[in-house]
Design an enzyme around this catalytic site. Sequence first.
Site, PDB file in Angstrom:
ATOM      1  N   ALA A   1       0.901  -0.988  -0.008  1.00 26.28           N
ATOM      2  CA  ALA A   1       0.042  -0.122  -0.024  1.00 26.28           C
ATOM      3  C   ALA A   1       0.751   1.306  -0.045  1.00 26.28           C
ATOM      4  O   ALA A   1       0.512   2.251  -0.776  1.00 26.28           O
ATOM      5  CB  ALA A   1      -1.088   0.138   1.336  1.00 26.28           C
TER       6      ALA A   1
ATOM      7  N   ARG B   1       4.113   1.420  -0.932  1.00 24.31           N
ATOM      8  CA  ARG B   1       5.016   1.554  -1.925  1.00 24.31           C
ATOM      9  C   ARG B   1       4.145   1.970  -3.189  1.00 24.31           C
ATOM     10  O   ARG B   1       4.883   2.801  -4.160  1.00 24.31           O
ATOM     11  CB  ARG B   1       6.021   0.540  -2.233  1.00 24.31           C
ATOM     12  CG  ARG B   1       6.847   0.294  -1.010  1.00 24.31           C
ATOM     13  CD  ARG B   1       7.897  -0.831  -1.557  1.00 24.31           C
ATOM     14  NE  ARG B   1       7.290  -2.093  -1.508  1.00 24.31           N
ATOM     15  CZ  ARG B   1       6.881  -2.776  -2.744  1.00 24.31           C
ATOM     16  NH1 ARG B   1       7.203  -2.091  -3.924  1.00 24.31           N
ATOM     17  NH2 ARG B   1       6.238  -4.114  -2.901  1.00 24.31           N
TER      18      ARG B   1
ATOM     19  N   SER C   1      -5.352   2.674  10.485  1.00 24.22           N
ATOM     20  CA  SER C   1      -4.396   1.579  10.971  1.00 24.22           C
ATOM     21  C   SER C   1      -4.640   1.202  12.454  1.00 24.22           C
ATOM     22  O   SER C   1      -5.467   2.075  13.105  1.00 24.22           O
ATOM     23  CB  SER C   1      -2.908   2.256  10.890  1.00 24.22           C
ATOM     24  OG  SER C   1      -2.103   1.444  11.740  1.00 24.22           O
TER      25      SER C   1
ATOM     26  N   TYR D   1      -9.981  -0.257  11.978  1.00 25.15           N
ATOM     27  CA  TYR D   1     -10.244  -0.366  10.578  1.00 25.15           C
ATOM     28  C   TYR D   1     -12.088  -0.265  10.619  1.00 25.15           C
ATOM     29  O   TYR D   1     -12.625   0.440   9.690  1.00 25.15           O
ATOM     30  CB  TYR D   1     -10.139  -1.895  10.019  1.00 25.15           C
ATOM     31  CG  TYR D   1      -8.821  -2.300  10.197  1.00 25.15           C
ATOM     32  CD1 TYR D   1      -7.652  -1.204   9.690  1.00 25.15           C
ATOM     33  CD2 TYR D   1      -8.282  -3.426  10.419  1.00 25.15           C
ATOM     34  CE1 TYR D   1      -6.297  -1.770   9.957  1.00 25.15           C
ATOM     35  CE2 TYR D   1      -7.024  -3.922  10.442  1.00 25.15           C
ATOM     36  CZ  TYR D   1      -6.101  -2.856  10.274  1.00 25.15           C
ATOM     37  OH  TYR D   1      -4.703  -3.290  10.363  1.00 25.15           O
TER      38      TYR D   1
ATOM     39  N   LYS E   1      -4.822  -9.576  -3.347  1.00 27.19           N
ATOM     40  CA  LYS E   1      -4.752 -11.050  -3.558  1.00 27.19           C
ATOM     41  C   LYS E   1      -4.132 -11.878  -2.492  1.00 27.19           C
ATOM     42  O   LYS E   1      -3.022 -11.415  -1.818  1.00 27.19           O
ATOM     43  CB  LYS E   1      -4.210 -11.539  -5.096  1.00 27.19           C
ATOM     44  CG  LYS E   1      -2.598 -11.279  -5.257  1.00 27.19           C
ATOM     45  CD  LYS E   1      -1.437 -11.732  -4.313  1.00 27.19           C
ATOM     46  CE  LYS E   1      -0.374 -10.802  -4.333  1.00 27.19           C
ATOM     47  NZ  LYS E   1       0.349 -11.305  -3.318  1.00 27.19           N
TER      48      LYS E   1
ATOM     49  N   ASP F   1       0.823 -16.235  -1.825  1.00 24.86           N
ATOM     50  CA  ASP F   1       1.463 -15.070  -2.091  1.00 24.86           C
ATOM     51  C   ASP F   1       2.124 -14.821  -3.558  1.00 24.86           C
ATOM     52  O   ASP F   1       1.906 -13.706  -4.114  1.00 24.86           O
ATOM     53  CB  ASP F   1       2.790 -14.972  -1.069  1.00 24.86           C
ATOM     54  CG  ASP F   1       3.354 -13.564  -1.137  1.00 24.86           C
ATOM     55  OD1 ASP F   1       2.791 -12.575  -0.794  1.00 24.86           O
ATOM     56  OD2 ASP F   1       4.660 -13.635  -1.277  1.00 24.86           O
TER      57      ASP F   1
END
Length: 334
Positions: free
Chosen positions: A21, A23, A42, A63, A102, A180
């Site tokens: 998020a 970068r 956060s 959240y 994902k 991942d």
Amino acid sequence: MSEDTGRPVLRMGVLGCADIAVRRILPALAEHRSVRLVALASRDGARAECLARRFGCAAVTGYQALLDRDDVDAVYVPLPPGMHHEWVARALTAGKHVLVEKPLSTTYAQSAELVETAARLDLALTENFMFLHHSQHAAVRGMLGEIGELRVFSSSFGVPPPDPASFRHSVSLGGGALLDVGVYPLRAAQLHLDGELDVLGACLRVDERTGVDVAGSVLLSTATGVTAQLDFGFQHSYRSTYALWGSRGRLSVPRAFTPPREHRPVVRIEQQDRLTELTLPADHQVGNALDAFAKAALSGTDRPGLRDALLRQALLVEQVRKAARVVAHGEAPA
């Protein structure tokens, strides 16, 4: 959902401060013409404040507090996969469109539940496979005539070992190489191969200390016998590629999944006594992915198609996991 100009604008919030998020997504959100970054949440209020100042939005602690805001139409969820089901469900129930990293969830049953909820509430739900929105893949499809009848699709996505503290090493947080990096070659196979894909075999290498899979391979087949050979893991030197091998040649894409915005992709076509390298235009797949999500949220475009893609991907991942031979890390197959 609109600014003073009358142009539709999607008001977005972000649940979490994950590395991807910070970068890639937050900078793209901050500059996007069809999206306005409203708030960032956060569990660490100081962390939220720091990033909110950097990207020009409101800071929220917790959240749920962000989901309760009336000035947020949609959320981006970059939380660990083990948290996706809970927070995507909460976001949808709160009436928010959802762009989620994902995988959508860690099981097919959870993904099917989320897809059903999005359909019932008529909300956009999208899995953030940004590579699908890079123009190089459409260009590749236009070149397939050069290699004749397709015989084999192959793809590899490997990265060096993540930080030991990363969620990728945690079973409870949905870690592991299949979810991942393995999902990328699986999704690429679905992009380029027609029809449903059967899992002929798979192998997952599991770290005995953490219980998560750290590498794997998969063999798929179409109904017509075209095969897909896929490899992935995070014990590797970096590799992000796919290739299509046909009756008259082979076409390869050496930077398939994570090309930087300024990168001009090179496509290689190998034929008898001939090698052609084509340099394609640079493209901003992050911005393009946000374009597609904003369009789906604001206009309802292709929401059923997006939901079908989510289910196909989730089912294929589950079939791979069920078919896989599991080998303990460091132990050679018998």
